[in-house]
Design an enzyme around this catalytic site. Structure first.
Site, PDB file in Angstrom:
ATOM      1  N   ARG A  84      56.037  25.807  59.469  1.00 16.28           N
ATOM      2  CA  ARG A  84      55.258  25.438  58.034  1.00 16.28           C
ATOM      3  C   ARG A  84      55.334  26.319  57.383  1.00 16.28           C
ATOM      4  O   ARG A  84      55.958  27.042  56.403  1.00 16.28           O
ATOM      5  CB  ARG A  84      54.915  23.838  58.106  1.00 16.28           C
ATOM      6  CG  ARG A  84      55.606  23.157  56.298  1.00 16.28           C
ATOM      7  CD  ARG A  84      54.636  23.453  55.539  1.00 16.28           C
ATOM      8  NE  ARG A  84      52.969  23.422  56.301  1.00 16.28           N
ATOM      9  CZ  ARG A  84      52.394  24.019  55.131  1.00 16.28           C
ATOM     10  NH1 ARG A  84      52.765  24.116  53.810  1.00 16.28           N
ATOM     11  NH2 ARG A  84      50.675  23.925  55.008  1.00 16.28           N
ATOM     12  N   ASP A  85      53.786  26.804  56.538  1.00 13.72           N
ATOM     13  CA  ASP A  85      53.866  27.527  56.272  1.00 13.72           C
ATOM     14  C   ASP A  85      53.840  28.773  56.307  1.00 13.72           C
ATOM     15  O   ASP A  85      54.130  29.844  55.062  1.00 13.72           O
ATOM     16  CB  ASP A  85      51.563  27.125  56.361  1.00 13.72           C
ATOM     17  CG  ASP A  85      50.525  28.088  55.222  1.00 13.72           C
ATOM     18  OD1 ASP A  85      51.338  28.559  54.003  1.00 13.72           O
ATOM     19  OD2 ASP A  85      49.647  27.796  55.391  1.00 13.72           O
ATOM     20  N   HIS A 124      41.520  25.756  57.532  1.00 17.09           N
ATOM     21  CA  HIS A 124      42.626  26.897  56.822  1.00 17.09           C
ATOM     22  C   HIS A 124      42.232  27.924  56.586  1.00 17.09           C
ATOM     23  O   HIS A 124      42.125  27.932  54.911  1.00 17.09           O
ATOM     24  CB  HIS A 124      43.445  26.021  55.900  1.00 17.09           C
ATOM     25  CG  HIS A 124      45.071  26.902  56.099  1.00 17.09           C
ATOM     26  ND1 HIS A 124      45.899  26.170  56.827  1.00 17.09           N
ATOM     27  CD2 HIS A 124      45.660  27.345  55.391  1.00 17.09           C
ATOM     28  CE1 HIS A 124      47.203  26.670  57.031  1.00 17.09           C
ATOM     29  NE2 HIS A 124      47.114  28.304  55.813  1.00 17.09           N
ATOM     30  N   HIS A 177      42.206  32.785  55.411  1.00 23.13           N
ATOM     31  CA  HIS A 177      43.625  33.562  55.277  1.00 23.13           C
ATOM     32  C   HIS A 177      42.992  34.901  55.531  1.00 23.13           C
ATOM     33  O   HIS A 177      41.780  35.145  55.442  1.00 23.13           O
ATOM     34  CB  HIS A 177      44.166  33.383  54.217  1.00 23.13           C
ATOM     35  CG  HIS A 177      45.219  32.205  53.799  1.00 23.13           C
ATOM     36  ND1 HIS A 177      46.398  32.593  52.953  1.00 23.13           N
ATOM     37  CD2 HIS A 177      45.729  31.213  54.752  1.00 23.13           C
ATOM     38  CE1 HIS A 177      47.036  31.664  53.038  1.00 23.13           C
ATOM     39  NE2 HIS A 177      47.116  31.061  53.852  1.00 23.13           N
ATOM     40  N   CYS A 185      50.483  35.481  51.651  1.00 23.51           N
ATOM     41  CA  CYS A 185      50.012  34.819  50.082  1.00 23.51           C
ATOM     42  C   CYS A 185      50.684  35.204  49.162  1.00 23.51           C
ATOM     43  O   CYS A 185      50.936  36.586  48.752  1.00 23.51           O
ATOM     44  CB  CYS A 185      48.585  35.455  49.790  1.00 23.51           C
ATOM     45  SG  CYS A 185      47.718  34.415  48.397  1.00 23.51           S
ATOM     46  N   ASN A 214      48.126  33.635  57.431  1.00 21.51           N
ATOM     47  CA  ASN A 214      47.537  32.595  57.731  1.00 21.51           C
ATOM     48  C   ASN A 214      46.952  33.665  59.441  1.00 21.51           C
ATOM     49  O   ASN A 214      47.328  34.475  59.091  1.00 21.51           O
ATOM     50  CB  ASN A 214      48.049  32.334  58.305  1.00 21.51           C
ATOM     51  CG  ASN A 214      48.578  30.830  57.562  1.00 21.51           C
ATOM     52  OD1 ASN A 214      47.611  30.182  56.673  1.00 21.51           O
ATOM     53  ND2 ASN A 214      49.682  30.644  56.977  1.00 21.51           N
TER      54      ASN A 214
END
Ligand code: MG
Length: 273
Positions: free
Chosen positions: A33-34, A225, A227, A258, A267
């Site tokens: 997803r991300d 979460h 990055h 990002c 991530n």
């Protein structure tokens, strides 16, 4: 000889200066997803199915498969229904999907998924630019959405984005972030993922925020979460580990850039973690 045998077995954690590693952590895989939502290449459903199965085979037991966002907004994830229909059901794997609104929840419910994730921003400007809704507006939508999901028997997880910094506002008030995280738990989320959406957290900032969060929310309800925009994701994560956090979001291959830092890594990579 006897002395050698009575000496306790060295654990791998003895090799680390920063943290006494726990026996177990939970990884929440966000690559499908991300990760894929920020890929410009179109990945077909079959490719996603194969990736998901490889992730399951690798031992990942919590996998966010897609987002039921408008296909106009994120065309890469338009095949959520088909993807979930084609994924194998494994009793040891929990699948989840992001639901940004009531429409998304409806779509998720039709797939028979057991868990959904909702989104809130800790930064007012980030919320308005990203979703065209204020934090207060989003919270009032969630006051309906989260209980509605719970009534349908779904587990609900929450992302609280931009808690360590916002591309528009810079620093974000940590007390406001913690209050919002607590509100998400109060509304019925079983877990809130504190998200360093643009990757500006530092170890000191992670410690400060997590400390304040732990005053109000049990450790088992907090995920991180992080990055890797500035190469600090694993270091920041180690601080969380050291403070008793046991759930971490990660993305296979570090997928998921990002958008505010072109070229920067996204991530934290699952395989590194
Ligand atoms: Mg991310």
């Amino acid at each position: 000889h006897r002395d050698l045998h009575s000496f306790p077995t060295r654990r791998s954690s003895d090799l680390y200066f920063l943290v006494d590693l726990p026996d177990h952590v939970d990884l929440y895989e966000v690559g499908l997803r991300d990760g894929l939502q920020s890929e410009t290449a179109a990945i077909d459903t079959q490719g996603k199915v194969e990736l998901a199965i490889a992730l399951m085979d690798a031992g990942l037991s919590r996998i966010e498969a897609t987002s039921f966002v408008s296909p106009k907004r994120i065309p890469q994830l338009a095949d959520g229904e088909e993807l979930l229909a084609r994924l194998p059901h494994r009793s040891n794997v929990r699948l989840s999907a992001v639901v940004p609104n009531a429409k998304g929840l409806e779509r998720a419910c039709r797939t028979g998924i057991g868990e959904v994730a909702v989104l809130l921003s800790a930064s007012e400007t980030f919320s308005q630019r990203n979703t065209n809704v204020s934090i207060a507006g989003m919270l009032s939508a969630l006051e309906a959405l989260i209980p509605a999901a719970r009534e349908k028997g779904l587990s609900v997880r929450a992302y609280l984005s931009a808690v360590w910094g916002c591309p528009y506002e810079g620093a974000v008030d940590p007390d406001r972030a913690v209050r919002l995280a607590e509100r998400l738990i109060d509304l019925g989320c079983y877990e809130v993922s504190l998200s360093d959406t643009i990757g500006v957290a530092t170890p000191a900032a992670v410690r400060m925020l997590v400390e304040r969060a732990l005053d109000r929310i049990p450790a088992k309800r907090i995920a991180l979460h992080l990055h890797d925009t500035r190469g600090l994701a694993l270091t920041n994560l180690a601080v969380g580990l050291d403070m008793g956090i046991r759930t971490f979001d990660a993305s296979i291959g570090g997928l998921g850039g990002c958008p505010y830092a072109p070229g920067a890594s996204g991530n934290v990579a699952t395989e590194d973690l």
